[in-house]
Design a protein around this motif. Structure first.
Motif, PDB file in Angstrom:
ATOM      1  N   GLN A  71       0.860  -1.188   0.000  1.00 50.77           N
ATOM      2  CA  GLN A  71       0.000   0.000   0.000  1.00 50.77           C
ATOM      3  C   GLN A  71       0.897   1.238   0.000  1.00 50.77           C
ATOM      4  N   VAL A  72       1.386   1.577  -1.177  1.00 50.39           N
ATOM      5  CA  VAL A  72       2.369   2.648  -1.321  1.00 50.39           C
ATOM      6  C   VAL A  72       1.660   3.931  -1.775  1.00 50.39           C
ATOM      7  N   PRO A  73       1.772   5.014  -1.014  1.00 49.42           N
ATOM      8  CA  PRO A  73       1.153   6.280  -1.440  1.00 49.42           C
ATOM      9  C   PRO A  73       1.742   6.753  -2.763  1.00 49.42           C
ATOM     10  N   ASP A  74       0.877   7.356  -3.603  1.00 52.15           N
ATOM     11  CA  ASP A  74       1.355   7.889  -4.870  1.00 52.15           C
ATOM     12  C   ASP A  74       2.067   9.222  -4.645  1.00 52.15           C
ATOM     13  N   GLU A  75       2.411   9.916  -5.733  1.00 49.16           N
ATOM     14  CA  GLU A  75       3.196  11.145  -5.604  1.00 49.16           C
ATOM     15  C   GLU A  75       2.452  12.246  -4.848  1.00 49.16           C
ATOM     16  N   ASN A  76       1.135  12.118  -4.745  1.00 49.40           N
ATOM     17  CA  ASN A  76       0.349  13.107  -3.991  1.00 49.40           C
ATOM     18  C   ASN A  76      -0.017  12.630  -2.593  1.00 49.40           C
ATOM     19  N   GLY A  77       0.485  11.461  -2.206  1.00 48.24           N
ATOM     20  CA  GLY A  77       0.253  10.962  -0.854  1.00 48.24           C
ATOM     21  C   GLY A  77      -1.003  10.129  -0.695  1.00 48.24           C
ATOM     22  N   PHE A  78      -1.598   9.656  -1.816  1.00 48.13           N
ATOM     23  CA  PHE A  78      -2.851   8.915  -1.738  1.00 48.13           C
ATOM     24  C   PHE A  78      -2.622   7.412  -1.902  1.00 48.13           C
ATOM     25  N   VAL A  79      -3.374   6.649  -1.101  1.00 49.64           N
ATOM     26  CA  VAL A  79      -3.542   5.217  -1.325  1.00 49.64           C
ATOM     27  C   VAL A  79      -5.022   5.019  -1.596  1.00 49.64           C
ATOM     28  N   GLY A  80      -5.366   4.869  -2.872  1.00 47.71           N
ATOM     29  CA  GLY A  80      -6.779   4.861  -3.226  1.00 47.71           C
ATOM     30  C   GLY A  80      -7.379   6.232  -2.947  1.00 47.71           C
ATOM     31  N   ILE A  81      -8.480   6.252  -2.226  1.00 46.00           N
ATOM     32  CA  ILE A  81      -9.138   7.517  -1.914  1.00 46.00           C
ATOM     33  C   ILE A  81      -8.551   8.207  -0.689  1.00 46.00           C
ATOM     34  N   TRP A  82      -7.762   7.473   0.098  1.00 41.57           N
ATOM     35  CA  TRP A  82      -7.248   8.016   1.349  1.00 41.57           C
ATOM     36  C   TRP A  82      -5.979   8.843   1.131  1.00 41.57           C
ATOM     37  N   ARG A  83      -5.957  10.040   1.672  1.00 43.03           N
ATOM     38  CA  ARG A  83      -4.730  10.830   1.753  1.00 43.03           C
ATOM     39  C   ARG A  83      -4.030  10.380   3.034  1.00 43.03           C
ATOM     40  N   VAL A  84      -2.882   9.761   2.887  1.00 46.79           N
ATOM     41  CA  VAL A  84      -2.139   9.232   4.033  1.00 46.79           C
ATOM     42  C   VAL A  84      -1.260  10.345   4.596  1.00 46.79           C
ATOM     43  N   VAL A  85      -1.505  10.713   5.845  1.00 42.26           N
ATOM     44  CA  VAL A  85      -0.797  11.811   6.503  1.00 42.26           C
ATOM     45  C   VAL A  85       0.083  11.245   7.611  1.00 42.26           C
ATOM     46  N   LEU A  86       1.384  11.398   7.454  1.00 46.76           N
ATOM     47  CA  LEU A  86       2.329  10.882   8.432  1.00 46.76           C
ATOM     48  C   LEU A  86       2.442  11.840   9.614  1.00 46.76           C
ATOM     49  N   VAL A  87       2.290  11.290  10.824  1.00 43.74           N
ATOM     50  CA  VAL A  87       2.404  12.069  12.057  1.00 43.74           C
ATOM     51  C   VAL A  87       3.726  11.711  12.735  1.00 43.74           C
ATOM     52  N   SER A  88       4.510  12.706  13.028  1.00 46.09           N
ATOM     53  CA  SER A  88       5.764  12.485  13.749  1.00 46.09           C
ATOM     54  C   SER A  88       5.697  13.151  15.121  1.00 46.09           C
ATOM     55  N   ASN A  89       6.656  12.818  15.970  1.00 48.45           N
ATOM     56  CA  ASN A  89       6.727  13.383  17.315  1.00 48.45           C
ATOM     57  C   ASN A  89       5.409  13.155  18.066  1.00 48.45           C
ATOM     58  N   LEU A  90       5.050  11.883  18.231  1.00 45.69           N
ATOM     59  CA  LEU A  90       3.809  11.555  18.926  1.00 45.69           C
ATOM     60  C   LEU A  90       3.872  12.060  20.373  1.00 45.69           C
ATOM     61  N   PRO A  91       2.829  12.749  20.837  1.00 47.81           N
ATOM     62  CA  PRO A  91       2.890  13.388  22.152  1.00 47.81           C
ATOM     63  C   PRO A  91       2.645  12.453  23.332  1.00 47.81           C
ATOM     64  N   TYR A  92       2.220  11.216  23.080  1.00 45.60           N
ATOM     65  CA  TYR A  92       1.976  10.254  24.155  1.00 45.60           C
ATOM     66  C   TYR A  92       2.652   8.934  23.831  1.00 45.60           C
ATOM     67  N   ALA A  93       3.031   8.201  24.871  1.00 46.19           N
ATOM     68  CA  ALA A  93       3.616   6.875  24.669  1.00 46.19           C
ATOM     69  C   ALA A  93       2.556   5.849  24.328  1.00 46.19           C
ATOM     70  N   ASP A  94       1.337   6.076  24.783  1.00 43.38           N
ATOM     71  CA  ASP A  94       0.233   5.157  24.560  1.00 43.38           C
ATOM     72  C   ASP A  94      -0.419   5.473  23.208  1.00 43.38           C
ATOM     73  N   PHE A  95      -0.358   4.532  22.279  1.00 37.12           N
ATOM     74  CA  PHE A  95      -0.936   4.756  20.951  1.00 37.12           C
ATOM     75  C   PHE A  95      -2.429   5.056  21.028  1.00 37.12           C
ATOM     76  N   ARG A  96      -3.122   4.452  21.985  1.00 43.37           N
ATOM     77  CA  ARG A  96      -4.567   4.692  22.096  1.00 43.37           C
ATOM     78  C   ARG A  96      -4.847   6.146  22.436  1.00 43.37           C
ATOM     79  N   ARG A  97      -4.022   6.702  23.299  1.00 38.66           N
ATOM     80  CA  ARG A  97      -4.233   8.101  23.668  1.00 38.66           C
ATOM     81  C   ARG A  97      -3.889   9.017  22.492  1.00 38.66           C
ATOM     82  N   VAL A  98      -2.869   8.663  21.726  1.00 31.60           N
ATOM     83  CA  VAL A  98      -2.544   9.439  20.518  1.00 31.60           C
ATOM     84  C   VAL A  98      -3.723   9.415  19.557  1.00 31.60           C
TER      85      VAL A  98
END
Length: 396
Positions: A186-213
């Motif tokens: 599932q590789v994003p295209d040159e505009n960041g899309f996988v199918g209809i979804w725009r995949v947005v990468l989040v860095s520097n997660l503010p919590y250690a718990d993924f659920r809280r993020v």
């Protein structure tokens, strides 16, 4: 696993310097056996409107109007060398109490930076993605953190080319989840899309718990999509089955609502939800007890379906789908709910009813056009898949 949660931040009773006894279980083994068996109901028919005859209503006059702003920066207090910036800020108990009052005001609602302008608040996005989100008018959003799920695209026949121009489909992911997507092709295209979804990468997660993020995109869509009029939250375990504009018309526009969420398929009382969370070890039991006791001391009572004065049809939401208009009251409720998730446990079903009831009771005469829809309606608009990973395996 519970010891991993001991470092979770901001339990309110610890900030207030108090200690609280554990809440005693109130349901006996005999009572458990007397409970009726769980009923699993399927989807129900929904009379969706013909969109060719539907127009967005001008119902702004029906909603409460006030100016809501957000704390964006905090300075280090004097003589507190151990102070560190937090994504949600350092909301005091006095500020928390005042935040429930409807008025022109500035409140905590995530994305709070520290005194150093070069330091991020966390949940960082690229400039390109930030610009894309700012251009969304209607947003359908989801997230995958900690490789917890697979990407589920909406049914193709429900997503036409014109719809893609009207609605943004955005999937927030961390690097770990993106790496798994790439491995699975599932590789994003040159505009960041996988199918209809725009995949947005989040860095520097503010919590250690993924659920809280994950509660950040779930509850703070009005912060992430600052110019959107509407948003639909879709849990990553779901696949959308219905045109998003049909969802807006049915759940918001038709009844002049500004916030809708489904009730739980099985539980309606917070007391039962607390016991279920502890039974399945969803979070540290002592933290759950402290949160629950705090809420009881501030007026939370058992759900009574026969009470004609009850404020909600259910005190426990299912929560995997939220449909909202970005009005001041809707945005205020979202901020208040997120602040409870930050201050206490990330189990948002525990804080939902308390947050709603406190907001309504604090503002007698100010109407919040809020509704809960049936679980069978949720099953009609989205198909459920299993999580990739066990819910407990969610800490970085």
């Amino acid at each position: 696993m519970e010891d991993e949660y001991e470092e979770s931040e901001a339990m309110v009773v610890r900030r207030a310097g108090k200690s609280m006894p554990a809440v005693q279980e109130t349901v006996t083994s005999e009572q458990k056996h007397l409970r009726p068996p769980r009923k699993h109901r399927g989807a129900c028919e929904i009379n969706f409107a013909n969109l060719s005859n539907v127009h967005e209503p001008d119902n702004s006059s029906k909603f409460a109007r006030f100016d809501l702003k957000y704390v964006s920066k905090e300075e280090m207090p004097l003589n507190e060398s151990s102070w560190t910036p937090r994504f949600a800020g350092h909301q005091t108990l006095e500020e928390r109490e005042d935040s429930f009052r409807v008025a022109n005001k500035t409140i905590h609602c995530g994305f709070v930076r520290g005194p150093d302008p070069s330091e991020s608040a966390g949940f960082d996005l690229s400039d390109k993605d930030t610009e894309y989100l700012a251009g969304c008018r209607v947003a359908v959003s989801s997230c995958i953190f900690g490789k917890s799920d697979k990407l589920h695209s909406p049914r193709k026949r429900k997503v036409s080319s014109p719809l893609k121009k009207e609605v943004c489909f955005v999937l927030f992911v961390d690097q770990l989840s993106l790496d798994v997507m790439l491995e699975e092709g599932q590789v994003p295209d040159e505009n960041g899309f996988v199918g209809i979804w725009r995949v947005v990468l989040v860095s520097n997660l503010p919590y250690a718990d993924f659920r809280r993020v994950g509660k950040i995109p779930k509850l703070l869509s009005h912060r992430l999509f600052p110019f959107a009029r509407y948003s639909i939250w879709l849990d990553s375990k779901l696949r959308l089955q219905v045109n998003p504009l049909s969802i807006l018309e049915y759940f918001l526009w038709r009844g002049n609502h500004e916030y809708t969420i489904s009730n739980h398929y099985d539980r309606h009382c917070v007391w039962d939800e607390v016991q279920q969370n502890k039974r399945l070890n969803k979070f540290n039991h002592s933290f759950i007890d402290e949160q629950f006791l705090f809420y009881q001391q501030d007026g939370l009572t058992r759900f009574n379906a026969s009470d004609p004065k009850r404020l909600l049809p259910s005190n426990v939401p299912e929560g995997s789908i939220i449909v909202r208009s970005h009005t001041p009251m809707s945005n205020l409720f979202s901020c208040l709910w997120f602040n409870e998730v930050d201050r206490f446990t990330p189990r948002d079903q525990l804080s939902f009813a308390y947050t709603y009831m406190k907001l309504v009771r604090t503002n007698i005469g100010t109407r919040f056009r809020f509704a809960m829809f049936k679980d069978c309606e949720r099953k009609t608009i989205a198909k459920l898949y299993r999580h990739r990973q066990d819910d407990r395996a969610s800490v970085q």
